[in-house]
Design a protein around this motif. Sequence first.
Motif, mmCIF file in Angstrom:
data_model
loop_
_atom_site.group_PDB
_atom_site.id
_atom_site.type_symbol
_atom_site.label_atom_id
_atom_site.label_comp_id
_atom_site.label_asym_id
_atom_site.label_seq_id
_atom_site.Cartn_x
_atom_site.Cartn_y
_atom_site.Cartn_z
ATOM 1 N N LYS A 20 4.135 5.182 0.552
ATOM 2 C CA LYS A 20 2.799 5.389 -0.023
ATOM 3 C C LYS A 20 2.474 6.887 -0.050
ATOM 4 O O LYS A 20 1.976 7.403 -1.047
ATOM 5 C CB LYS A 20 1.758 4.613 0.784
ATOM 6 N N THR A 25 3.551 3.587 -5.850
ATOM 7 C CA THR A 25 2.466 2.610 -6.010
ATOM 8 C C THR A 25 2.945 1.194 -5.750
ATOM 9 O O THR A 25 2.135 0.288 -5.596
ATOM 10 C CB THR A 25 1.868 2.687 -7.428
ATOM 11 N N LYS A 51 1.823 -4.330 1.685
ATOM 12 C CA LYS A 51 0.488 -4.717 1.214
ATOM 13 C C LYS A 51 -0.602 -4.029 2.027
ATOM 14 O O LYS A 51 -1.615 -3.598 1.481
ATOM 15 C CB LYS A 51 0.327 -6.230 1.294
ATOM 16 N N SER A 52 -0.369 -3.902 3.331
ATOM 17 C CA SER A 52 -1.410 -3.341 4.198
ATOM 18 C C SER A 52 -1.670 -1.858 3.926
ATOM 19 O O SER A 52 -2.750 -1.365 4.215
ATOM 20 C CB SER A 52 -1.070 -3.555 5.675
ATOM 21 N N VAL A 53 -0.686 -1.151 3.365
ATOM 22 C CA VAL A 53 -0.911 0.265 3.026
ATOM 23 C C VAL A 53 -1.266 0.440 1.546
ATOM 24 O O VAL A 53 -1.372 1.564 1.064
ATOM 25 C CB VAL A 53 0.289 1.168 3.413
ATOM 26 N N GLY A 54 -1.430 -0.669 0.832
ATOM 27 C CA GLY A 54 -1.873 -0.603 -0.552
ATOM 28 C C GLY A 54 -0.783 -0.537 -1.601
ATOM 29 O O GLY A 54 -1.054 -0.188 -2.756
#
Length: 121
Positions: A20, A25, A51-54
């Motif tokens: 990230k 992305t 998912k937790s870091v986007g």
Amino acid sequence: MLKLTDIYSGNTADTMADLKAQGYTGVLFKLGQGGWADVPRYKAQWWQEAKSVGLMVGGYWLCDSRYHSSYHMEEIRLWDILHKFSGELGFWVDVEKPRISMTETEYQQTQYSGYKNLVDF
């Protein structure tokens, strides 16, 4: 524009947070190859970490030309890949040489080279 990377269970240099921070992305995980699952079996936590870091997530299955499609499909069903590991980026099929060191001649000599496995897959 999306900046994506693909990783498999043998990648150990970067964490999901590192990816990230490097501007990615999304990540496509190697979900398996032939008759074995990869990230779901060995690094299942990566899915949630991404998912937790986007990061957006998705995956691919290497359609290994040394194995009939039934080996691929059995493992995909066993791990419920289509429901648990498709993510925003989807589920893809990767058709390439099953070993980096394999020559084109060796690849063409495998029983299911090219499109042959994809018909069933």
